[in-house]
Design an enzyme around this catalytic site. Structure first.
Site, PDB file in Angstrom:
ATOM      1  N   GLU A  89      40.530 -17.372  38.188  1.00 45.67           N
ATOM      2  CA  GLU A  89      40.517 -18.571  39.027  1.00 45.67           C
ATOM      3  C   GLU A  89      41.793 -18.788  39.843  1.00 45.67           C
ATOM      4  OE1 GLU A  89      37.896 -20.893  39.417  1.00 45.67           O
ATOM      5  OE2 GLU A  89      36.840 -19.212  38.490  1.00 45.67           O
ATOM      6  N   SER A 472       0.402 -53.025  -6.214  1.00 45.05           N
ATOM      7  CA  SER A 472       0.935 -53.225  -7.556  1.00 45.05           C
ATOM      8  C   SER A 472       2.417 -52.890  -7.682  1.00 45.05           C
ATOM      9  CB  SER A 472       0.133 -52.392  -8.558  1.00 45.05           C
ATOM     10  OG  SER A 472      -1.209 -52.840  -8.615  1.00 45.05           O
TER      11      SER A 472
END
Length: 796
Positions: A89, A472
């Site tokens: 770069e 229950s």
């Protein structure tokens, strides 16, 4: 020497123009420079970073972010990584002062020759300026500003400081910002573990991350890698031999796959909601918070496995629904081609589920194709679906058991055989849903939460959002309330038919005749036996005696926050609640009567490691400052230790002798209760050991019966047992602690009165202090069973 007048005019004009140019440039510089952001702000680089959520053992179970970035110091970065990016770069990065004029001119010439932009001239410093301080539009003014800022940055910051900004800020494709996130994305590694081949591939991405994507265009990425390695050789960073070896590396593009994030989705979504509510959306997704949670990852994994396998087993009991679809010709070819492509990256493994194409049948079973893999389903691995028959592709099936060639069936891979063929089992996606929640009753910490079969299919969290009838499973709350009203485990009541009459709003009289499961009545029955076998009539009698309002308030005290119906159907679990509420109530029993609200988070830290919230006061040695909070819970005693022990002891009988028998598989003291609604729309199993409480629920989102005999014991208990067996495997088997005040007496089970200990029919029963019977059954002529229709005033 006299200068000719024309030349003198030309020189003067040129000088004037140059002066104007200089003054214009100076003016432009002064004007633009005043509008530029301050470079000083880069010294405190605070980019958006990932918020991460961790399990109690430090595994990452969720990530929240706008930009997936993990900031790492330059010191952590391999030197070759830095050299690769610099070579590719900005080769003069370590020599220039922010602007590289020769590179700019060289790029301009190449672009002119190519007739377009093929190379940029921006330095790494300029790229940082553009990324962090400027907008990205392509205008000359922005380039001018970029150059000014680059010069200022070089004066203020070191080269390492600029590299730190660049390599953490740069976008490298597929949501990865910075080199660490990219290393995780493409290689599932930390940057310090990258090879030269891998890091050179990353260094080739900034120019065009999508064009050079290693996922989609590995050939292009390799070409760009070759360029990067060549530049590293030219700059003297590596040798030709090193570059050749790096190019020859076999690169395994190993996408970052964190299965924990999927496994924990229901839990972490609850955490995310809390974080967004507390800190706001922007801070949640950009501030890099660290969230330490209560989740036990291994328990969470076992919970998901248990829920899914239980739902699949339930679904198979409801019967085979036939093929998913039938494919012919090009459709079938496309189906197999797509599978072949997918399997080239991830071949099928044992335990995985796939859709497979039926190609025929042999005497051994069904023949199928998965991409390029051949598979077979032996008859014993499809027996649950009944007798299946393969018919021609053109025949019209008259039942789900007839399978045309080309049928798509869901299968589970049982084994990958040495020859590459697959042993398969017929399967199908379940239609019912399930939920499982597990808490540590000693501190309220949520250890596992499964809110449904698959979070990707349905984000509705049934643990905390589904209000369903508990049946229950609610009875222990009624019985605990009765124990505090003077009942004992040995209290004997009459289990006989009841009739309740009431008038409707129109004045019509209606009758309610509650009955037990199986339509039987059992006469004189102790409280222990009634709960053990889940007798409805006894529970209704008890509720009528202690009062519906009292029982509802008692349930709220235990942690039920949903509204309670104020009628006798409350005894049968007629008021909807969530699995989390029921687990909270059961945790009170397991914790000796002390209630703790469920908690998911133990500590929250900011990106600098400062504690924002914690359950531990030691995290705030200098006191709680601004923006900090102690989130430790205050335990609240809501029932006595004696009542908590008695109800646990009663529910141990449910496991040993009643409907909760499946929990005996844990081979340790367990208290549990089943729950089934009258119409079989909801199935529950709730229970605990001293160290862990859990609730399992199964039902359809669009309520309908689960199927014949699909009770809590059959439909919900298997998931609970499978989960708890794995979850408590490393826990010491513990008895439920017995308060010193608890009394043990030999009683006559028929009357509930004292009996000689050497009496063959006597049993040892437990009593809260002062509640044990005081005289013997042989001395008492009065029947002791409590019939609420024939009680005299003395008994009342």
């Amino acid at each position: 020497m006299t200068i000719p007048k024309p030349l003198r005019i030309l020189l003067l004009s040129g000088g004037a123009l140059a002066l104007v140019g200089i003054l214009t440039g100076a003016g432009a510089y002064l004007y633009v420079s005043r509008t530029l952001p301050r470079v000083d702000t880069l010294a405190d680089y605070r980019p958006p970073i990932i918020t991460r959520v961790y399990s109690e053992d430090g595994a990452i179970i969720a990530e929240f972010y706008k930009e997936r970035r993990i900031v790492v110091p330059v010191a952590t970065m391999p030197r070759q990584l830095i050299e690769a990016f610099v070579a590719a770069e900005d080769s003069n990065f370590f020599q220039h002062q922010g602007i590289d004029l020769p590179s700019i001119l060289r790029a301009a010439l190449k672009n002119l020759k190519a007739g377009g932009i093929v190379q940029g001239g921006s330095t790494i410093t300029q790229q940082v300026a553009k990324s962090l301080l400027l907008s990205p539009e392509k205008k000359f003014e922005r380039k001018f500003k970029e150059a000014i800022l680059a010069r200022r940055m070089e004066k203020k910051l070191s080269k390492d400081d600029i590299l730190y900004l660049y390599l953490n800020q740069i976008y490298l494709g597929h949501g990865a910002y910075g080199v660490q996130a990219a290393a995780e994305n493409y290689f599932d590694k930390n940057i310090e573990d990258l090879t030269l081949g891998e890091l050179s591939l990353l260094a080739g991405l900034p120019q065009a991350p999508s064009r050079y994507s290693p996922y989609r265009h590995l050939d292009r990425a390799k070409e760009r890698q070759k360029y990067v390695l060549g530049r590293m050789v030219e700059e003297g960073y590596i040798t030709n031999d090193q570059a050749t070896a790096a190019m020859a590396e076999t690169l395994v593009i190993h996408p970052r796959v964190n299965t924990h994030i999927t496994e924990a989705a229901y839990f972490t979504e609850q955490v995310r909601r809390y974080l967004e509510e507390t800190f706001g959306e922007d801070r949640l997704y950009t501030a890099g918070l660290e969230i330490q949670t209560t989740m036990n990852l291994s328990m969470q994994q076992e919970a998901q496995k248990a829920v899914r396998e239980n739902l699949r087993a339930h679904d198979k009991r409801q019967g085979f629904r036939g093929p998913l679809r039938v494919l012919h010709g090009e459709e079938a070819e496309t189906f197999l081609a797509e599978q072949t492509s997918a399997f080239s990256e991830t071949p099928p493994e044992a335990g995985a589920y796939f859709d497979a194409l039926l190609t025929g049948a042999t005497k051994e079973g069904l023949s199928l194709q998965l991409g390029s893999f051949r598979g077979q389903i032996p008859a014993e691995l499809s027996r649950w679906a009944g007798s299946l028959r393969v018919i021609s592709a053109t025949a019209t099936p008259t039942s789900v058991s007839q399978l045309p060639i080309g049928s798509v069936l869901q299968v589970r891979v049982q084994e990958v055989r040495p020859d590459g063929s697959l042993l398969l089992a017929l399967d199908q996606e379940p239609l019912a849903q399930g939920a499982l929640i597990a808490l540590d009753p000693r501190n309220g910490e949520v250890k596992a939460m499964i809110g449904g079969y698959d979070f990707t299919r349905s984000q509705f969290n049934r643990v905390i959002q589904a209000h369903r009838l508990p049946g229950s499973a609610f009875k222990p709350l009624i019985y605990a309330a009765a124990l505090d009203k003077g009942y004992t485990p040995g209290t004997v009541l009459l289990d006989t038919p009841l009739i309740f009459k009431e008038k409707s709003g129109a004045g019509e009289e209606t009758e309610w005749k509650p009955k037990n499961y199986g339509d039987k009545f059992y006469g004189a029955t102790s409280l222990r036996t009634a709960l053990t076998h889940s007798h409805n009539v006894i529970t209704i009698r008890v509720l009528e005696d202690i009062g519906v309002g009292y029982a509802a308030n008692y349930a709220h005290k235990l942690g039920i926050v949903s509204p309670m119906d104020k009628d006798l159907t409350l005894a049968l679990g007629s008021s909807a609640l969530t699995p989390l509420e029921l687990a909270t109530a059961y945790s009170v029993f397991a914790n000796g009567g002390v209630r703790l609200a469920p908690t998911y988070i133990t500590r929250i830290l900011d990106r600098d490691g400062q504690v924002l919230e914690s359950t531990d006061p030691a995290d705030f040695p200098d006191g709680i400052g601004p923006g900090q909070k102690l989130i430790r819970q205050s335990p609240e005693r809501v029932i006595s230790p004696e009542t908590a022990y008695l109800i646990s002891n009663l529910m141990e009988s449910v496991v040993q002798n009643g409907t909760g028998w499946r929990a005996k598989a844990l081979h340790r003291p367990v208290a549990a209760k089943t729950g089934t609604t009258n119409d079989l729309k909801d199935a529950w199993f709730a229970g605990y050991v001293p160290q862990l409480a859990a609730v399992s629920w199964v039902g359809y989102d669009q309520e309908r019966p689960l199927g014949e005999d699909e009770t809590g014991s059959k439909a919900a208990a298997p998931a609970w047992v499978d989960f708890m067996t794995a979850a408590v495997a490393n826990f010491e088997p513990l008895e439920f602690p017995v308060p010193d005040s608890i009394e043990f007496r030999a009683i006559d089970p028929q009357t509930g009165l004292l009996a000689p200990e050497d009496n063959a029919d006597s049993i040892i029963e437990v009593f809260a202090p002062g509640t044990a019977p005081t005289h013997y059954a042989l001395d008492d002529k009065k029947p002791r069973a409590r019939d609420f229709f024939k009680l005299d005033m003395e008994d009342r």
